[in-house]
Design a protein around this motif. Sequence first.
Motif, PDB file in Angstrom:
ATOM      1  N   ARG A 128      -3.765 -14.716  41.414  1.00 20.94           N
ATOM      2  CA  ARG A 128      -4.338 -13.491  40.929  1.00 20.94           C
ATOM      3  C   ARG A 128      -3.111 -12.641  40.448  1.00 20.94           C
ATOM      4  NH1 ARG A 128      -9.126 -13.550  43.919  1.00 20.94           N
ATOM      5  NH2 ARG A 128      -9.654 -11.359  43.659  1.00 20.94           N
ATOM      6  N   MET A 129      -1.973 -12.532  40.569  1.00 22.36           N
ATOM      7  CA  MET A 129      -1.765 -11.273  39.906  1.00 22.36           C
ATOM      8  C   MET A 129      -1.773 -12.508  38.404  1.00 22.36           C
ATOM      9  SD  MET A 129       0.948 -10.022  42.672  1.00 22.36           S
ATOM     10  CE  MET A 129       1.935  -9.113  41.149  1.00 22.36           C
ATOM     11  N   LYS A 130      -1.119 -13.267  38.155  1.00 23.77           N
ATOM     12  CA  LYS A 130      -1.400 -14.167  37.737  1.00 23.77           C
ATOM     13  C   LYS A 130      -2.480 -14.203  35.926  1.00 23.77           C
ATOM     14  CE  LYS A 130       2.702 -17.200  38.336  1.00 23.77           C
ATOM     15  NZ  LYS A 130       2.908 -19.041  38.357  1.00 23.77           N
ATOM     16  N   LYS A 131      -3.158 -13.730  37.009  1.00 23.16           N
ATOM     17  CA  LYS A 131      -4.486 -13.670  35.787  1.00 23.16           C
ATOM     18  C   LYS A 131      -5.096 -12.688  35.442  1.00 23.16           C
ATOM     19  CE  LYS A 131      -6.160 -18.465  36.078  1.00 23.16           C
ATOM     20  NZ  LYS A 131      -6.843 -19.199  34.303  1.00 23.16           N
ATOM     21  N   GLY A 132      -4.312 -12.128  35.683  1.00 23.28           N
ATOM     22  CA  GLY A 132      -4.716  -9.895  35.546  1.00 23.28           C
ATOM     23  C   GLY A 132      -6.422  -9.801  36.611  1.00 23.28           C
ATOM     24  N   MET A 133      -6.090 -10.417  37.667  1.00 25.87           N
ATOM     25  CA  MET A 133      -7.204  -9.869  39.086  1.00 25.87           C
ATOM     26  C   MET A 133      -6.557  -9.044  40.237  1.00 25.87           C
ATOM     27  SD  MET A 133      -8.501 -14.083  39.586  1.00 25.87           S
ATOM     28  CE  MET A 133      -9.941 -14.209  40.582  1.00 25.87           C
ATOM     29  N   PRO A 134      -7.566  -8.131  40.597  1.00 27.52           N
ATOM     30  CA  PRO A 134      -7.340  -7.943  41.164  1.00 27.52           C
ATOM     31  C   PRO A 134      -6.989  -8.144  42.392  1.00 27.52           C
ATOM     32  CG  PRO A 134      -9.940  -7.678  41.210  1.00 27.52           C
ATOM     33  CD  PRO A 134      -9.345  -8.426  39.965  1.00 27.52           C
ATOM     34  N   LEU A 135      -5.875  -7.677  43.826  1.00 28.94           N
ATOM     35  CA  LEU A 135      -5.563  -8.552  44.696  1.00 28.94           C
ATOM     36  C   LEU A 135      -6.715  -8.558  45.537  1.00 28.94           C
ATOM     37  CD1 LEU A 135      -2.251  -7.309  45.108  1.00 28.94           C
ATOM     38  CD2 LEU A 135      -3.299  -9.548  44.035  1.00 28.94           C
ATOM     39  N   GLN A 136      -7.474  -7.467  45.575  1.00 24.79           N
ATOM     40  CA  GLN A 136      -9.027  -7.881  46.673  1.00 24.79           C
ATOM     41  C   GLN A 136      -8.229  -7.807  48.462  1.00 24.79           C
ATOM     42  OE1 GLN A 136     -11.891  -9.664  44.131  1.00 24.79           O
ATOM     43  NE2 GLN A 136     -12.458  -8.198  43.545  1.00 24.79           N
ATOM     44  N   THR A 137      -7.242  -7.089  48.663  1.00 28.00           N
ATOM     45  CA  THR A 137      -7.175  -7.495  50.351  1.00 28.00           C
ATOM     46  C   THR A 137      -7.612  -6.064  51.120  1.00 28.00           C
ATOM     47  OG1 THR A 137      -5.214  -7.374  51.441  1.00 28.00           O
ATOM     48  CG2 THR A 137      -4.404  -6.463  49.728  1.00 28.00           C
ATOM     49  N   ASP A 138      -7.856  -7.032  51.797  1.00 33.76           N
ATOM     50  CA  ASP A 138      -8.627  -5.328  52.480  1.00 33.76           C
ATOM     51  C   ASP A 138      -7.407  -4.545  53.430  1.00 33.76           C
ATOM     52  OD1 ASP A 138     -10.794  -6.277  51.747  1.00 33.76           O
ATOM     53  OD2 ASP A 138     -11.986  -7.196  54.200  1.00 33.76           O
ATOM     54  N   PRO A 139      -6.929  -5.218  53.848  1.00 40.12           N
ATOM     55  CA  PRO A 139      -5.373  -4.036  54.210  1.00 40.12           C
ATOM     56  C   PRO A 139      -4.991  -2.776  53.974  1.00 40.12           C
ATOM     57  CG  PRO A 139      -5.015  -5.850  54.693  1.00 40.12           C
ATOM     58  CD  PRO A 139      -6.204  -6.586  54.330  1.00 40.12           C
ATOM     59  N   THR A 140      -4.979  -3.213  52.135  1.00 42.81           N
ATOM     60  CA  THR A 140      -4.733  -2.009  51.747  1.00 42.81           C
ATOM     61  C   THR A 140      -5.962  -1.117  51.375  1.00 42.81           C
ATOM     62  OG1 THR A 140      -5.814  -2.782  48.969  1.00 42.81           O
ATOM     63  CG2 THR A 140      -3.595  -3.523  50.065  1.00 42.81           C
ATOM     64  N   VAL A 141      -6.792  -1.211  51.750  1.00 43.19           N
ATOM     65  CA  VAL A 141      -8.030  -0.301  51.791  1.00 43.19           C
ATOM     66  C   VAL A 141      -8.174   0.103  52.557  1.00 43.19           C
ATOM     67  CG1 VAL A 141     -10.632   0.300  51.593  1.00 43.19           C
ATOM     68  CG2 VAL A 141      -9.634  -1.758  50.237  1.00 43.19           C
ATOM     69  N   LEU A 142      -7.456  -0.132  54.159  1.00 39.52           N
ATOM     70  CA  LEU A 142      -7.634   0.763  55.552  1.00 39.52           C
ATOM     71  C   LEU A 142      -5.960   1.232  55.631  1.00 39.52           C
ATOM     72  CD1 LEU A 142      -8.854  -1.986  58.069  1.00 39.52           C
ATOM     73  CD2 LEU A 142      -9.724  -0.738  57.023  1.00 39.52           C
ATOM     74  N   TYR A 143      -5.410   0.838  54.619  1.00 40.12           N
ATOM     75  CA  TYR A 143      -3.862   2.013  54.829  1.00 40.12           C
ATOM     76  C   TYR A 143      -4.233   3.043  53.953  1.00 40.12           C
ATOM     77  CZ  TYR A 143       0.776   3.279  53.378  1.00 40.12           C
ATOM     78  OH  TYR A 143       1.870   4.345  53.874  1.00 40.12           O
ATOM     79  N   ALA A 144      -5.152   3.349  52.646  1.00 38.89           N
ATOM     80  CA  ALA A 144      -5.278   3.951  51.569  1.00 38.89           C
ATOM     81  C   ALA A 144      -6.755   5.009  52.257  1.00 38.89           C
ATOM     82  CB  ALA A 144      -6.586   3.588  50.482  1.00 38.89           C
ATOM     83  N   GLN A 145      -7.388   4.677  53.600  1.00 38.41           N
ATOM     84  CA  GLN A 145      -8.330   5.536  54.555  1.00 38.41           C
ATOM     85  C   GLN A 145      -7.226   5.803  55.566  1.00 38.41           C
ATOM     86  OE1 GLN A 145     -11.077   2.827  54.934  1.00 38.41           O
ATOM     87  NE2 GLN A 145     -12.388   3.678  53.569  1.00 38.41           N
TER      88      GLN A 145
END
Length: 378
Positions: free
Chosen positions: A279-296
């Motif tokens: 995904r990183m090579k394609k410039g796509m966001p990783l869209q992984t839920d644990p990062t959202v929960l960490y942000a919160q």
Amino acid sequence: MTTDEKNAKKASIREKMLEHQSEARVVRKIVLIISILLLLFIVFIGGGGYLYIQSALKPVDSKSKSQKMVEIPIGSSVTGIAQTLEKNGVIKNAKVFKYYVKLKNEGGFMAGEYQLSPSMDVPEIVSRLKTGKVLAKASFKIAIPEGKQLKEIAAIMAEATKQNEEDVFNKLNDKEFIKELMAKYPDVLSDEIMSGSIKYKLEGYLFPATYPFYKPNPSVEEMVFAMLDKTRTVLADYAEESNDKKLSVHQLLTMASLVEEEATGKADRKKIASVFYNRMKKGMPLQTDPTVLYAQGKHKEKVLYKDLEVSSPYNTYQHTGLPPGPIANAGKVSIEAALEPEETDYYYFLATAEGEVIFTKTLEEHNKEKAKHISNKK
């Protein structure tokens, strides 16, 4: 010119040539002698150095029956350990010990009180320090599981040592303490952790392991030193590979933390890592839920669509690339997955209720699998 003059000239030339040849022979002899002397000098010095090192690796006194109590404090460097051993008379030379450890790529020395003898050679002492064959039993142990965040680690440390949890957590985030740690562990803690977008500077750097302590009530500093010593030892095994892949320690631990948080017991972590890298090579966001929960700053079983709207540099639904830093600590398996992802053409994955992880190549395939296995996840 007369015949006599010509003969005289030829004789003069011949005489000069003979002189030059004689001088050349002398020069060659001098060069040969000097070369031989230099070679003998190198052999003498090299041989002497080799014998000196070999002697320094041998026991101080092979016939000694005495035992000496040697304490290796938590957080001791190789240099510090070498000096302690020499001071206690169980090795001959601290520098030779240090270079031996580096040459053999030894590490993972454990703190504690050791019963050592001058009759031990350096390899035997190194082995004992690595296996932790100490005289004293640990007062207690602290177990830091994989996938734990700094707040959780602070709670574990506080409970084990009967300290105030808030005080421990504040110490782990103290600016002056962080600077001290960066100076002590420059190969682990780089300037990357000082980025303003980093939530907690030590997040992901306290390695998951069981830590024995041999004195009652160790300080927060002593516990952190032990954990960072372990992190340094583990990362040293992957230094060459990290350099080859041009991954800094911070990037490696960040990617490993994402793998750690997304993986289930049945998950193929190398495939999960491959999805992130693809995904990183394609410039796509990783869209992984644990990062959202960490942000919160939350722990939830389900991530709702409204959760994805949280404004944070850690939100990988809104930002491409890696988050600013690790979101938890990661074990060796996840670190290795981050370094050696499987080669795939997957761009999506999801975990089923049974813990299975399904990998797909397209969004359409992903949504079909999602409809089969996940209901109202978001």
